[in-house]
Design an enzyme around this catalytic site. Structure first.
Site, PDB file in Angstrom:
ATOM      1  N   GLU A 100       1.141  -1.322   0.196  1.00 24.73           N
ATOM      2  CA  GLU A 100       0.409  -0.102  -0.226  1.00 24.73           C
ATOM      3  C   GLU A 100       1.282   1.445   0.753  1.00 24.73           C
ATOM      4  O   GLU A 100       1.962   1.220   0.520  1.00 24.73           O
ATOM      5  CB  GLU A 100      -0.789   0.123   1.479  1.00 24.73           C
ATOM      6  N   ASP A 104      -4.413   5.894   5.917  1.00 25.85           N
ATOM      7  CA  ASP A 104      -5.299   7.088   7.100  1.00 25.85           C
ATOM      8  C   ASP A 104      -5.557   6.858   8.265  1.00 25.85           C
ATOM      9  O   ASP A 104      -5.331   6.401   8.963  1.00 25.85           O
ATOM     10  CB  ASP A 104      -5.190   7.913   5.553  1.00 25.85           C
ATOM     11  N   PHE A 153      -1.740  16.270   3.844  1.00 26.81           N
ATOM     12  CA  PHE A 153      -1.830  15.786   2.948  1.00 26.81           C
ATOM     13  C   PHE A 153      -0.133  14.895   1.839  1.00 26.81           C
ATOM     14  O   PHE A 153      -0.295  16.370   1.770  1.00 26.81           O
ATOM     15  CB  PHE A 153      -3.045  15.906   2.153  1.00 26.81           C
ATOM     16  N   ARG A 166       2.197  12.374  -9.522  1.00 26.78           N
ATOM     17  CA  ARG A 166       2.823  10.682  -8.988  1.00 26.78           C
ATOM     18  C   ARG A 166       3.772  10.656  -9.602  1.00 26.78           C
ATOM     19  O   ARG A 166       4.610   9.755  -8.954  1.00 26.78           O
ATOM     20  CB  ARG A 166       2.090  10.126  -9.796  1.00 26.78           C
TER      21      ARG A 166
HETATM   22  P1  5GP Z   1      -7.733   5.297   4.190  1.00 32.06           P
HETATM   23  O1  5GP Z   1      -8.518   4.404   4.353  1.00 32.06           O
HETATM   24  O2  5GP Z   1      -6.502   5.211   5.497  1.00 32.06           O
HETATM   25  O3  5GP Z   1      -8.650   6.780   5.335  1.00 32.06           O
HETATM   26  O4  5GP Z   1      -7.170   6.282   3.477  1.00 32.06           O
HETATM   27  C1  5GP Z   1      -6.439   5.584   2.399  1.00 32.06           C
HETATM   28  C2  5GP Z   1      -6.209   5.746   0.362  1.00 32.06           C
HETATM   29  O5  5GP Z   1      -6.551   7.139   1.027  1.00 32.06           O
HETATM   30  C3  5GP Z   1      -4.858   5.976   0.745  1.00 32.06           C
HETATM   31  O6  5GP Z   1      -4.538   3.928  -0.129  1.00 32.06           O
HETATM   32  C4  5GP Z   1      -4.988   6.864  -0.671  1.00 32.06           C
HETATM   33  O7  5GP Z   1      -5.021   6.456  -2.147  1.00 32.06           O
HETATM   34  C5  5GP Z   1      -5.386   8.446   0.007  1.00 32.06           C
HETATM   35  N1  5GP Z   1      -4.683   9.105   0.707  1.00 32.06           N
HETATM   36  C6  5GP Z   1      -4.748   8.704   2.502  1.00 32.06           C
HETATM   37  N2  5GP Z   1      -4.005   9.903   2.382  1.00 32.06           N
HETATM   38  C7  5GP Z   1      -3.234  10.426   1.540  1.00 32.06           C
HETATM   39  C8  5GP Z   1      -2.353  11.372   1.346  1.00 32.06           C
HETATM   40  O8  5GP Z   1      -2.116  12.124   1.888  1.00 32.06           O
HETATM   41  N3  5GP Z   1      -1.994  11.678  -0.012  1.00 32.06           N
HETATM   42  C9  5GP Z   1      -2.807  10.967  -0.947  1.00 32.06           C
HETATM   43  N4  5GP Z   1      -1.976  11.021  -2.569  1.00 32.06           N
HETATM   44  N5  5GP Z   1      -3.425   9.992  -0.676  1.00 32.06           N
HETATM   45  C10 5GP Z   1      -3.895   9.699   0.073  1.00 32.06           C
END
Ligand code: 5GP
Length: 179
Positions: A100, A104, A153, A166
């Protein structure tokens, strides 16, 4: 490119990332010595990490990809996940490591792990490049974590903001108002 106004500051440099990826590859190779592993990469964000990580792994390994989309608002995920592309093959009896980009809230990963567990892998672990422990709402266990970062972020090294950034070799925090 590095001076796009939305890019606020370096969170991790390419050198820091590379050094940690070498360590993670060595750790995984040692932990699974004598076995064969399957790396399940979650697209799109995980593709750069996977490409670097796999070259630091010294035991036999195969790869497969999943594309998932998390329903949510803006940059918040809801934990309700839709599988847009499933794995090409079965994973029963395999030693699987989910690769992964970032954990987050952990909601996306928690859903994914529940789904993969039903397919009866021999073992199932997670290798996440980044984790935001301040935001973790779920009790998801990541055996391998590259870096713990603050609740900000980030983009670069495969991670995007609306499909941008990216390609950056470093990881940056962004000012979302300037995107
Ligand atoms: P979660 O379900 O853990 O809150 O979110 C996971 C997904 O959210 C990650 O796989 C990613 O795609 C996106 N995400 C979470 N935080 C970030 C961040 O700081 N930057 C980016 N680009 N994507 C994030």
């Amino acid at each position: 490119m590095s001076q796009h106004p939305a890019l606020v500051e370096h969170v991790l440099t390419r050198e820091e990332i590379q050094a940690r990826v070498v360590e993670l590859g060595a750790q995984i190779s040692a932990d699974y010595a004598g076995r064969e592993i399957t790396l399940t990469c979650v697209l799109k964000g995980g593709f750069v990490f996977l490409a670097d990580l796999i070259r630091e792994i010294t035991i036999p390994c195969s790869i497969d990809f999943m594309v998932i989309s998390s329903y949510g608002t803006g940059t918040q995920s809801s934990g309700v996940v839709r599988i847009l592309k499933d794995l090409d093959g079965p994973i029963d009896e395999l030693d699987v490591i989910v690769v992964e980009d970032i954990v987050d809230s952990g909601l996306t990963l928690s859903y994914l792990l529940r789904n993969l567990k039903t397919r009866k892998p021999a073992s199932l672990e997670v290798c996440a490049l980044l984790a935001k422990p301040a935001r973790l709402e779920n009790d998801v266990k990541c055996r391998y974590v590259g870096f713990e970062i603050p609740d900000t972020f980030v983009v670069g090294y495969g991670l995007d903001a609306a499909e941008r950034f990216r390609e950056l070799p470093d990881i940056w925090s962004v000012d979302e108002a300037k995107l």
